[in-house]
Design a protein around this motif. Sequence first.
Motif, PDB file in Angstrom:
ATOM      1  N   VAL A 125       0.277  -0.975   0.053  1.00 35.28           N
ATOM      2  CA  VAL A 125       0.198  -0.146   0.119  1.00 35.28           C
ATOM      3  C   VAL A 125       1.217   1.282   0.147  1.00 35.28           C
ATOM      4  O   VAL A 125       2.134   0.761   0.574  1.00 35.28           O
ATOM      5  N   SER A 126       0.184   2.328  -0.588  1.00 31.94           N
ATOM      6  CA  SER A 126       0.897   3.568  -0.811  1.00 31.94           C
ATOM      7  C   SER A 126      -0.056   4.713  -0.097  1.00 31.94           C
ATOM      8  O   SER A 126      -0.756   3.864   0.809  1.00 31.94           O
ATOM      9  N   CYS A 127      -0.076   6.295   0.031  1.00 29.27           N
ATOM     10  CA  CYS A 127      -0.695   6.941   0.330  1.00 29.27           C
ATOM     11  C   CYS A 127      -0.450   8.500   0.080  1.00 29.27           C
ATOM     12  O   CYS A 127       0.811   8.295  -0.992  1.00 29.27           O
ATOM     13  N   LEU A 166       5.060   4.107   0.682  1.00 32.21           N
ATOM     14  CA  LEU A 166       5.521   2.580   0.674  1.00 32.21           C
ATOM     15  C   LEU A 166       5.408   1.887   1.867  1.00 32.21           C
ATOM     16  O   LEU A 166       6.340   2.041   2.859  1.00 32.21           O
ATOM     17  N   LEU A 167       4.384   0.619   1.628  1.00 30.71           N
ATOM     18  CA  LEU A 167       4.262   0.082   2.834  1.00 30.71           C
ATOM     19  C   LEU A 167       4.399  -1.358   1.774  1.00 30.71           C
ATOM     20  O   LEU A 167       3.405  -1.839   1.490  1.00 30.71           O
ATOM     21  N   ILE A 168       5.211  -2.292   2.093  1.00 34.37           N
ATOM     22  CA  ILE A 168       5.931  -3.151   1.556  1.00 34.37           C
ATOM     23  C   ILE A 168       5.342  -4.921   1.725  1.00 34.37           C
ATOM     24  O   ILE A 168       6.114  -5.054   3.492  1.00 34.37           O
ATOM     25  N   ARG A 169       4.456  -6.814   1.621  1.00 35.61           N
ATOM     26  CA  ARG A 169       4.868  -7.457   2.127  1.00 35.61           C
ATOM     27  C   ARG A 169       6.309  -7.841   1.834  1.00 35.61           C
ATOM     28  O   ARG A 169       6.755  -8.708   1.232  1.00 35.61           O
ATOM     29  N   HIS A 170       7.321  -7.852   3.081  1.00 36.48           N
ATOM     30  CA  HIS A 170       8.646  -8.080   2.825  1.00 36.48           C
ATOM     31  C   HIS A 170       8.492  -9.910   2.146  1.00 36.48           C
ATOM     32  O   HIS A 170       9.765  -9.504   1.407  1.00 36.48           O
ATOM     33  N   ASP A 171       7.508 -10.603   1.721  1.00 41.34           N
ATOM     34  CA  ASP A 171       8.049 -11.564   1.309  1.00 41.34           C
ATOM     35  C   ASP A 171       7.813 -11.677  -0.028  1.00 41.34           C
ATOM     36  O   ASP A 171       7.899 -11.961  -0.219  1.00 41.34           O
ATOM     37  N   LYS A 200      -0.462  -6.296  -6.735  1.00 41.35           N
ATOM     38  CA  LYS A 200      -1.315  -4.487  -7.363  1.00 41.35           C
ATOM     39  C   LYS A 200      -1.080  -4.416  -5.907  1.00 41.35           C
ATOM     40  O   LYS A 200      -0.096  -4.211  -4.621  1.00 41.35           O
ATOM     41  N   LEU A 201      -0.625  -2.049  -6.176  1.00 39.37           N
ATOM     42  CA  LEU A 201      -0.824  -1.395  -5.240  1.00 39.37           C
ATOM     43  C   LEU A 201      -1.895  -0.697  -5.184  1.00 39.37           C
ATOM     44  O   LEU A 201      -2.395   0.314  -6.099  1.00 39.37           O
ATOM     45  N   LYS A 202      -2.359  -0.559  -3.736  1.00 41.82           N
ATOM     46  CA  LYS A 202      -3.264   0.340  -3.593  1.00 41.82           C
ATOM     47  C   LYS A 202      -3.223   1.776  -2.538  1.00 41.82           C
ATOM     48  O   LYS A 202      -2.406   1.701  -1.556  1.00 41.82           O
ATOM     49  N   GLU A 203      -3.607   3.101  -2.790  1.00 38.95           N
ATOM     50  CA  GLU A 203      -2.615   3.817  -2.523  1.00 38.95           C
ATOM     51  C   GLU A 203      -4.483   3.982  -1.225  1.00 38.95           C
ATOM     52  O   GLU A 203      -5.208   4.397  -1.342  1.00 38.95           O
ATOM     53  N   VAL A 204      -3.668   4.207   0.516  1.00 38.74           N
ATOM     54  CA  VAL A 204      -4.523   4.637   1.033  1.00 38.74           C
ATOM     55  C   VAL A 204      -4.952   5.997   1.042  1.00 38.74           C
ATOM     56  O   VAL A 204      -3.934   6.709   0.393  1.00 38.74           O
TER      57      VAL A 204
END
Length: 235
Positions: A125-127, A166-171, A200-204
């Motif tokens: 996710v981003s913002c 960004l906040l990314i799933r590490h795995d 996929k990337l979702k923006e808060v």
Amino acid sequence: MKYVEGLVSVIMPTYKRSEKLLRAIDSVLNQTYKNLELLLVNDNEPFDEYTELLKKRVEKYSNDERFHLILQDKHINGAVARNVGIRQARGQYIAFLDDDDWWELNKLEEQVKELKSLDDSWGAVSCKFTLYDQNGNVIGKTKKYRDGYIYKDILNLMSDVATGTLLIRHDYFDTTRYFDENLLRHQDLQLLVDFTSKYKLKEVNQYLHCVDVSDTQNRPDAHKLIQYKKAFLDL
């Protein structure tokens, strides 16, 4: 490798300038989401004046077990510094912050909540973010962009995604390329294109990231910028 569930590993490279660094560090350690570690990666030469000044400035955080100062053997570039941090990160999630920018204090809380609510096709996710001048005045705000596999939008400059959002799933991150260490510029663009072509990337839809546009100390001149852009396009 199994990462620590719920832990956010924040990677912050720092090079030369450190006068605004404490603002960045405080904005991480004072987050409402407390389950985090901050990996500050020194990107200066190990014994130069910038490293010595950096050590003095961050002494105040030595008693915070979430704070980790990583000293590299030598300066190479920002991509290497970020990758050093990623490889030492223990968290289920990865986030990035430049040393002259800062976060709103609920940034991680809102993003972890959002990412947990999404299915496995969503990798990060981003913002939205706000731009500030040297006097702390707001000079711009980004608009909401399309969610999903947005690599084409990123390449066409239709989606304004900053690495610090960004906040990314590490795995998931481990299955794509980290920052390309051969690039001296546009590593963030390379990473975003690589990642959002697979996940996929979702923006808060909140303004949670703050960008200081006043400091040009670490930015290239026009000639170098042309060279950097050509190197990216040749990939």
